[in-house]
Design a protein around this motif. Structure first.
Motif, mmCIF file in Angstrom:
data_model
loop_
_atom_site.group_PDB
_atom_site.id
_atom_site.type_symbol
_atom_site.label_atom_id
_atom_site.label_comp_id
_atom_site.label_asym_id
_atom_site.label_seq_id
_atom_site.Cartn_x
_atom_site.Cartn_y
_atom_site.Cartn_z
ATOM 1 N N UNK A 499 1.048 -1.375 0.111
ATOM 2 C CA UNK A 499 0.244 0.283 0.000
ATOM 3 C C UNK A 499 0.790 1.363 -0.482
ATOM 4 N N UNK A 500 2.013 1.302 0.450
ATOM 5 C CA UNK A 500 2.998 2.769 0.539
ATOM 6 C C UNK A 500 3.891 3.071 -0.091
ATOM 7 N N UNK A 501 3.106 2.305 -1.958
ATOM 8 C CA UNK A 501 4.324 2.535 -2.669
ATOM 9 C C UNK A 501 3.855 3.495 -3.979
ATOM 10 N N UNK A 502 3.896 4.211 -4.671
ATOM 11 C CA UNK A 502 3.936 4.875 -5.824
ATOM 12 C C UNK A 502 5.154 5.623 -7.028
ATOM 13 N N UNK A 503 5.272 4.241 -7.640
ATOM 14 C CA UNK A 503 6.370 4.729 -9.008
ATOM 15 C C UNK A 503 5.769 5.313 -10.302
ATOM 16 N N UNK A 504 4.720 6.138 -10.270
ATOM 17 C CA UNK A 504 3.780 6.854 -11.470
ATOM 18 C C UNK A 504 5.345 7.504 -12.124
ATOM 19 N N UNK A 505 5.585 8.104 -11.250
ATOM 20 C CA UNK A 505 6.174 9.502 -12.108
ATOM 21 C C UNK A 505 7.580 8.355 -11.768
ATOM 22 N N UNK A 506 8.793 7.330 -11.151
ATOM 23 C CA UNK A 506 9.820 7.221 -11.337
ATOM 24 C C UNK A 506 9.555 6.333 -12.466
ATOM 25 N N UNK A 507 8.623 5.900 -13.132
ATOM 26 C CA UNK A 507 8.570 4.603 -14.393
ATOM 27 C C UNK A 507 8.999 5.271 -15.469
ATOM 28 N N UNK A 508 8.771 7.038 -15.819
ATOM 29 C CA UNK A 508 8.696 7.593 -16.743
ATOM 30 C C UNK A 508 10.490 7.669 -17.339
ATOM 31 N N UNK A 509 11.543 6.882 -16.887
ATOM 32 C CA UNK A 509 12.578 6.702 -17.255
ATOM 33 C C UNK A 509 13.276 5.300 -17.554
ATOM 34 N N UNK A 510 11.949 4.621 -17.236
ATOM 35 C CA UNK A 510 12.526 2.940 -18.092
ATOM 36 C C UNK A 510 11.563 3.044 -18.710
ATOM 37 N N UNK A 511 12.770 2.609 -20.356
ATOM 38 C CA UNK A 511 12.081 2.772 -21.885
ATOM 39 C C UNK A 511 12.163 1.730 -22.081
ATOM 40 N N UNK A 512 12.713 0.299 -21.590
ATOM 41 C CA UNK A 512 12.580 -0.771 -22.016
ATOM 42 C C UNK A 512 11.510 -1.121 -21.522
ATOM 43 N N UNK A 513 11.213 -2.902 -22.867
ATOM 44 C CA UNK A 513 9.655 -3.499 -23.227
ATOM 45 C C UNK A 513 9.639 -4.139 -21.652
#
Length: 568
Positions: A499-513
């Motif tokens: 319940x304690x994480x949110x990677x919505x912004x961090x994920x934008x750095x990941x471009x791999x499939x």
């Protein structure tokens, strides 16, 4: 089916013990008859939420029908039973008509009036013996033992039918109406029809119970099926357990057995029953069966769970071990080629990938995260900490980058690893993964999660429920034993961590499939969650109608085919 067989065996053994004691056989038969009647009321009241305080009237219909026909016309028992069932069903339809418009207190008053009316009508007809009733009802079997066996057979069969009914779509409709008529209507349920059906089923059970009662006792009177009898049936299901198929039988043992137990005392039965009801309402509000069941799951399974942990940990061990941050992490390795790291979910271990870790051209590493399986335990329980251990696990094995395959909670761990260290993850495969912005668990579910750590039965049932199409029972036993190796704190704290994480912004750095697998029958992860996760990723969704939360267990060959195609 197993429960029915156990009931039958236990009943037969009990009958054999008292085979030459007619008095005890009579008591046992009476308990079974009232158990059938209360089972019918439980279908109506416990599962459908319709209050009835006149249920004994249906027993009266069955009892007087078979008695009158057998005394005056000598008709066979089977024919009498069929006629009693039909008449009870018709009466069930009649009483259900006002119930379609009434609820709660008003419905209780209406059904009570119905029960009293039936009692008074029967008493007013001389053909039914008036207030005296009917005597010398013909025996249908040679002795009390065989009558007991007949009652036992009826109880077992009707219990089996009731269990199947409750688990069927019709039974689910009953429970939906009990919980919320408005919600049921929004799902297209025909409220009136479902209530009518429940009343008829309940009436038929009452009619069968009454038919058996007449031939078991040998004489009947209107007062046998009056308001007191209806209240006794109600007390049986309250004491035994509402919404429990066999709760009424437990209540019948207490309500029927008490008069014999206290027969030589001067204590009025009304005081005894009243005190019992107060005790059960205070300490067993959901009934004795539920209380015993919870006690079993909380306390009595603990020694077996502890022994199971010890024995299983010695029996099943991964092939590899590496020390990370002073903690030993265990893993299995298989094949040769490019590295694939497989990360399990909650209650999991490396064994969840046993069916999918043989990938041609790849070297697979299926590890036990810290706090899981055979790996050491750690104090800090959160997703990023687990991801740090996976990162250092790779570094210890000199794996600069790998394909990551992650399931459930492991999907959250893999996302933390990938988004914080994009160069270490060539491609990311999420299998029914926790979504990008966390997975909330309702607060009321945490009590249930606590029970899983002390009950192997509940954990196994829970795992089976999320994998509805898994047919490998041996594998399910393995996964259950592996799940019990998890740090007991994690049974609730892992849910908190999700319940304690949110990677919505961090994920934008990941471009791999990215490839995301979701099963339509998944009770935890929805297609919407997967699509929301993929919105900021370079990913695609694989959605399968025939599997639940774990395609890696439910359809491993399809998973390997899709996985190798994606990795290639």
């Amino acid at each position: 089916m197993k429960k029915s067989i156990l009931l039958l065996i236990a009943g037969l053994l009990l009958g054999v013990v008292f085979i030459n004691q007619s008095f005890f056989l009579m008591i046992l038969s009476t308990v079974l008859v009232w158990g059938i009647a209360s089972m019918g009321l439980n279908i109506l009241m416990g599962y459908t939420g319709q209050i009835s305080i006149g249920h004994a009237a249906f027993m009266a219909i069955g009892a007087y029908t078979t008695s009158y026909l057998s005394i005056n016309f000598g008709t066979p028992f089977i024919l009498n039973l069929i006629i009693a069932i039909v008449l009870s069903a018709v009466l069930g339809v009649i009483i259900s008509l006002p119930a379609l418009r009434l609820k709660g207190f008003y419905l209780a008053i209406a059904t009570m009036a119905f029960g009293i009316t039936v009692e008074q009508l029967i008493a007013s007809f001389d053909i039914f013996g008036g207030h005296i009733g009917l005597r010398n009802i013909p025996d249908i079997l040679p002795n009390d033992f065989w009558m007991y066996i007949l009652n036992l057979a009826f109880y077992v069969v009707l219990s089996f039918i009731a269990t199947k009914l409750i688990k069927s779509p019709n039974g689910i409709s009953y429970q939906m109406i009990r919980d919320s008529e408005y919600a049921s209507r929004s799902f297209g349920k025909r409220i009136s029809f479902v209530k009518l059906e429940a009343f008829v089923v309940s009436a038929v059970y009452g009619g069968i119970a009454g038919t058996l009662y007449a031939h078991t006792i040998g004489y009947i009177g209107p007062s046998d099926f009056g308001l007191n009898a209806s209240l006794n049936i109600l007390a049986m299901i309250v004491i035994g357990g509402l919404a429990s198929v066999d709760g009424g039988l437990v209540g019948a043992v207490i309500i029927t057995g008490m008069p014999f137990l206290f027969s030589r005392t001067d204590i009025p039965m009304s005081i005894i029953f009243g005190s019992l009801l107060i005790i059960f309402v205070l300490f067993f509000p959901r009934g004795l069966i539920y209380g015993i069941m919870m006690g079993y799951y909380k306390y009595f399974e603990r020694p077996f769970v502890a022994l199971s942990r010890i024995l299983w940990k010695r029996k099943s061990f991964p092939t590899g071990k590496v020390n990370v941050k002073g903690k030993d992490l265990y893993y299995n390795v298989k094949g040769e080629g490019e590295p694939v790291i497989m990360i399990h979910g909650n209650y999991g271990s490396h064994r969840w990938f046993d069916k999918v870790n043989d990938l041609e051209g790849y070297k697979t590493y299926a590890l036990d995260l810290p706090n899981f399986g055979h790996s050491d335990r750690i104090e800090e329980i959160n997703i990023d900490t687990y991801a740090e251990y996976v990162k250092e696990f790779m570094e210890k094995l000199n794996i600069e980058s790998a394909y990551i395959v992650a399931h459930s909670l492991g999907g959250a761990v893999a996302q933390s690893l990938a988004y914080n260290n994009p160069d270490m993850v060539k491609k990311l495969v999420l299998v029914d993964s926790a979504p990008i912005d966390g997975l909330n668990t309702p607060e009321e579910n945490y009590n249930g999660l606590q029970l899983l750590k002390t009950s192997k039965t509940l954990l196994k049932t829970s795992l089976k429920s999320i994998m509805p199409t898994a047919e490998d029972r041996k594998m399910l036993n393995i996964l259950t034993n592996e799940g019990l190796l998890m740090n007991p704190k994690c049974f609730t704290e892992n849910a908190r961590a999700l319940e304690s994480y949110d990677y919505s912004d961090l994920a934008k750095k990941f471009k791999n499939p990215v490839l995301f697998f979701v099963g339509k029958k998944d009770l935890l992860i929805t297609r919407d969650m997967a699509e929301k996760t993929l919105e900021v990723l370079n990913g695609e969704l694989k959605y399968f109608d025939h599997v639940g939360h774990s395609i890696i267990i439910e359809d491993p060959e399809l998973f390997k085919k899709e996985l190798t195609s994606f990795l290639a």
